[in-house]
Scaffold this active site. Structure first.
Site, mmCIF file in Angstrom:
data_model
loop_
_atom_site.group_PDB
_atom_site.id
_atom_site.type_symbol
_atom_site.label_atom_id
_atom_site.label_comp_id
_atom_site.label_asym_id
_atom_site.label_seq_id
_atom_site.Cartn_x
_atom_site.Cartn_y
_atom_site.Cartn_z
ATOM 1 N N SER A 1 0.891 -1.113 -0.133
ATOM 2 C CA SER A 1 0.211 -0.106 -0.170
ATOM 3 C C SER A 1 0.790 1.431 0.000
ATOM 4 O O SER A 1 2.212 0.642 0.015
ATOM 5 C CB SER A 1 -0.608 -0.293 1.122
ATOM 6 N N TYR B 1 -1.760 -1.045 10.626
ATOM 7 C CA TYR B 1 -1.770 -1.544 9.124
ATOM 8 C C TYR B 1 -0.620 -0.609 8.555
ATOM 9 O O TYR B 1 -0.689 -1.451 7.416
ATOM 10 C CB TYR B 1 -3.254 -0.585 8.264
HETATM 11 N N1 LIG Z 1 -9.045 -0.560 -0.525
HETATM 12 C C1 LIG Z 1 -7.990 0.088 0.013
HETATM 13 O O1 LIG Z 1 -8.093 1.636 -0.787
HETATM 14 C C2 LIG Z 1 -6.322 -0.252 -0.382
HETATM 15 C C3 LIG Z 1 -5.242 0.807 -1.278
HETATM 16 C C4 LIG Z 1 -3.896 -0.112 -0.587
HETATM 17 C C5 LIG Z 1 -4.135 -0.979 -0.553
HETATM 18 N N2 LIG Z 1 -5.214 -1.878 -0.481
HETATM 19 C C6 LIG Z 1 -4.703 -3.863 -0.145
HETATM 20 O O2 LIG Z 1 -5.046 -3.541 -1.312
HETATM 21 C C7 LIG Z 1 -5.576 -5.419 -0.789
HETATM 22 C C8 LIG Z 1 -6.739 -5.775 -1.534
HETATM 23 O O3 LIG Z 1 -7.574 -4.738 -0.200
HETATM 24 P P1 LIG Z 1 -9.189 -4.295 -1.113
HETATM 25 O O4 LIG Z 1 -9.095 -2.963 -1.439
HETATM 26 O O5 LIG Z 1 -9.497 -5.242 -1.981
HETATM 27 O O6 LIG Z 1 -10.099 -5.026 0.081
HETATM 28 P P2 LIG Z 1 -11.353 -5.709 -0.043
HETATM 29 O O7 LIG Z 1 -12.199 -6.271 2.240
HETATM 30 O O8 LIG Z 1 -12.453 -6.208 -0.939
HETATM 31 O O9 LIG Z 1 -10.672 -7.240 0.380
HETATM 32 C C9 LIG Z 1 -9.753 -8.004 1.241
HETATM 33 C C10 LIG Z 1 -10.176 -9.107 0.933
HETATM 34 O O10 LIG Z 1 -9.626 -10.675 2.625
HETATM 35 C C11 LIG Z 1 -9.739 -11.759 2.738
HETATM 36 N N3 LIG Z 1 -9.724 -11.605 3.825
HETATM 37 C C12 LIG Z 1 -9.288 -11.223 4.533
HETATM 38 N N4 LIG Z 1 -8.721 -11.344 5.703
HETATM 39 C C13 LIG Z 1 -8.195 -12.628 5.795
HETATM 40 C C14 LIG Z 1 -8.386 -13.942 6.238
HETATM 41 N N5 LIG Z 1 -7.745 -13.523 7.644
HETATM 42 N N6 LIG Z 1 -8.019 -14.638 5.645
HETATM 43 C C15 LIG Z 1 -8.315 -15.439 4.218
HETATM 44 N N7 LIG Z 1 -9.162 -13.734 3.669
HETATM 45 C C16 LIG Z 1 -8.790 -13.113 4.540
HETATM 46 C C17 LIG Z 1 -11.035 -10.793 2.720
HETATM 47 O O11 LIG Z 1 -12.142 -11.722 2.911
HETATM 48 C C18 LIG Z 1 -11.640 -10.281 1.451
HETATM 49 O O12 LIG Z 1 -12.090 -10.819 0.552
HETATM 50 C C19 LIG Z 1 -5.303 -4.998 0.945
HETATM 51 O O13 LIG Z 1 -4.335 -6.079 1.099
HETATM 52 C C20 LIG Z 1 -5.252 -4.276 1.559
HETATM 53 O O14 LIG Z 1 -4.334 -3.907 3.233
HETATM 54 C C21 LIG Z 1 -5.850 -1.645 -0.962
#
Ligand SMILES: NC(=O)c1ccc[n+]([C@@H]2O[C@H](COP(=O)([O-])OP(=O)(O)OC[C@H]3O[C@@H](n4cnc5c(N)ncnc54)[C@H](O)[C@@H]3O)[C@@H](O)[C@H]2O)c1
Length: 310
Positions: free
Chosen positions: A181, A194
């Site tokens: 991120s 985080y």
């Molecule tokens: N959304 C944002 O603004 C953003 C920005 C930068 C980076 N990210 C990163 O991108 C990645 C995806 O994020 P997203 O926005 O698609 O979020 P999201 O919440 O849609 O997806 C995250 C997924 O991880 C799964 N997950 C969580 N805990 C788990 C566990 N213990 N075991 C198995 N699966 C688990 C959830 O069920 C979910 O399907 C993450 O690593 C997040 O930190 C997100």
């Protein structure tokens, strides 16, 4: 201590390094002039495993990988979301298998990895994407949430990589993608756990890349991804006055492309590299002042995060 001869040799190597830098910069320039479609690697028939494939950019990446001919495996703790991903991939004619696994459980990761190898095959592309966020001040953050953040956002990367890297090494090819991120490069209010876990994810990729090179495993590539806020619902309530907000479809597409192009570091937006440079050269006091001016100190004030039914 190094003697005169060794110091001379070191200076010579540094000069070669300088020439190599110029060569790499020219190479990067030339490559940008060649359309991406001529530079992408072919992943038809490859097995691609995406953690957190049950929603957000994970699901979108599963769909894109399948569209490029990969056999997709999605791991998620959310069984319903995972099955929905399979449905969407299959509906478009792709291949996808779902495994319900809690990434907080190291033993479950290892045993599910064994099942994947037996039931699907050896993994060629591993995308460590699953992530969680607490969104509270450090003192309000329950210990369990901090542990969970580290379990999912970074420790699981160690276990999944240990489970699949050996096969990649024995075949001399593979790709490990780390979804970190922008919070893995820059601090943000109410994100101590985080940000720390994402800084660790960046360090994981940087060091793994170096280790693979040092051990001579040049066929195995790594990519680390550092995007700013994406509208997936994970950061619902986050406010970004001066930074762009990214669409999930765009991010998923850029990540898959970065992997296909063997790009080591993907910052989204690309201009984030300028912020990185400023971060290195500006005094800490100025950086804190700018965080206030740019409202980074208040961007999490209305955070609610992903609701259970989302
Ligand atoms: N959304 C944002 O603004 C953003 C920005 C930068 C980076 N990210 C990163 O991108 C990645 C995806 O994020 P997203 O926005 O698609 O979020 P999201 O919440 O849609 O997806 C995250 C997924 O991880 C799964 N997950 C969580 N805990 C788990 C566990 N213990 N075991 C198995 N699966 C688990 C959830 O069920 C979910 O399907 C993450 O690593 C997040 O930190 C997100």
């Amino acid at each position: 201590m190094a003697d005169g001869k060794e110091i001379g040799l070191m200076i010579l190597r540094l000069l070669v390094g300088l020439l190599y830098t110029v060569y790499c910069m020219l190479e990067a320039l030339v490559l940008t002039l060649i359309p991406r479609r001529y530079r992408r690697k072919n992943i038809k028939g490859n097995i691609a495993l995406v953690t957190g494939g049950g929603s957000g950019i994970g699901r979108l990446m599963c769909r894109q990988l399948a569209a490029k001919g990969a056999i997709v495996v999605t791991w998620d703790v959310n069984e319903a979301g995972n099955l929905e991903t399979v449905r969407q991939v299959v509906e478009k004619g792709g291949q996808c298998r779902a495994y319900t696994v809690d990434l907080c459980n190291r033993h479950a990761i290892y045993s599910t990895a064994t099942r994947v190898k037996e039931e699907v095959g050896k993994v060629d592309i591993l995308i460590n994407n699953a992530g969680v966020v607490t969104g509270k001040n450090l003192l309000d953050c329950p210990d369990e949430s901090i542990i969970r953040t580290f379990d999912v956002n970074i420790l699981s990367h160690f276990w999944t990589t240990k489970a699949f890297l050996g096969d990649m090494i024995s075949r001399g090819k593979g790709h490990i993608v780390t979804i970190a991120s922008a919070a893995g490069k820059f601090p943000c209010n109410r994100l101590v756990d985080y940000c720390s876990s994402k800084y660790a994810a960046v360090g994981f990729d940087d060091t793994l890349r170096l280790e693979l090179m040092a051990e001579g495993h040049t066929g195995i590539k790594t990519t680390v991804v550092c995007p700013v806020f994406i509208t997936t619902g994970m950061f619902e309530g986050f406010q970004s006055k001066y930074f762009p907000i990214l669409k999930p479809e765009y991010v998923a597409e850029e990540v898959v492309d970065a992997m296909l192009l063997n790009t080591p570091v993907l910052m989204l937006p690309y201009t984030l590299k300028i912020n990185l440079l400023l971060n290195l050269i500006l005094p800490q006091k100025v950086l804190l002042y700018l965080s206030n001016v740019l409202d980074i100190t208040h961007s999490m004030d209305n955070f609610v995060g992903r609701r259970k039914n989302q």
